[in-house]
Design an enzyme around this catalytic site. Structure first.
Site, PDB file in Angstrom:
ATOM      1  N   SER A   9       1.663   6.682   3.674  1.00  0.00           N
ATOM      2  CA  SER A   9       2.197   5.672   3.224  1.00  0.00           C
ATOM      3  C   SER A   9       1.134   4.260   2.814  1.00  0.00           C
ATOM      4  CB  SER A   9       3.604   5.072   3.824  1.00  0.00           C
ATOM      5  OG  SER A   9       4.205   5.959   3.778  1.00  0.00           O
TER       6      SER A   9
ATOM      7  N   ILE B  96       5.238  12.427   4.433  1.00  0.00           N
ATOM      8  CA  ILE B  96       4.752  11.032   4.020  1.00  0.00           C
ATOM      9  C   ILE B  96       5.309  10.098   5.040  1.00  0.00           C
ATOM     10  CG2 ILE B  96       4.855   9.211   2.312  1.00  0.00           C
ATOM     11  CD1 ILE B  96       4.875  11.166   0.013  1.00  0.00           C
ATOM     12  N   HIS B  97       4.365  10.175   5.999  1.00  0.00           N
ATOM     13  CA  HIS B  97       4.804   8.978   7.234  1.00  0.00           C
ATOM     14  C   HIS B  97       3.938   7.565   6.994  1.00  0.00           C
ATOM     15  CE1 HIS B  97       1.062  10.114   9.163  1.00  0.00           C
ATOM     16  NE2 HIS B  97       1.468  11.336   8.805  1.00  0.00           N
ATOM     17  N   ALA B  98       3.779   7.054   8.226  1.00  0.00           N
ATOM     18  CA  ALA B  98       3.003   5.754   8.179  1.00  0.00           C
ATOM     19  C   ALA B  98       1.613   5.532   7.446  1.00  0.00           C
ATOM     20  CB  ALA B  98       3.150   5.082   9.639  1.00  0.00           C
TER      21      ALA B  98
END
Length: 90
Positions: A21, A16-18
């Site tokens: 998200s 779960i990165h940018a």
């Protein structure tokens, strides 16, 4: 108020990165519910992109989702499905 709880395994290749998200927050704001992600002693509000990004959940990790509110069950299911869907391009 009833709390809806569900476990989800992160199937997003880079965790779960940018981008994931952003997808989670975009989905969460459509529901009349408060959903929090719990991972490794940290808690993230799914309506806050900074909160979700700093959760730091990598691929394969188990996250607990807890939702409250009118749409809690639908919100938790939708967010969990997004996190567990390894066919998405986020």
């Amino acid at each position: 108020m009833t709390t809806v709880v569900r476990q989800a395994t992160v199937a997003i290749a880079d965790g779960i990165h940018a981008r994931p998200s952003h997808a989670i927050v975009s989905l969460a704001v459509d529901f009349d519910a408060s959903v929090r992600l719990h991972f490794d002693g940290r808690v993230a509000d799914t309506k806050s992109i900074l909160s979700v990004m700093t959760l730091g959940a990598p691929f394969g990790s188990m996250i607990e989702l807890r939702g409250e509110g009118v749409d809690a069950e639908q919100a938790v299911d939708a967010i969990a499905n997004l996190i567990e869907d390894n066919t998405n391009n986020i």
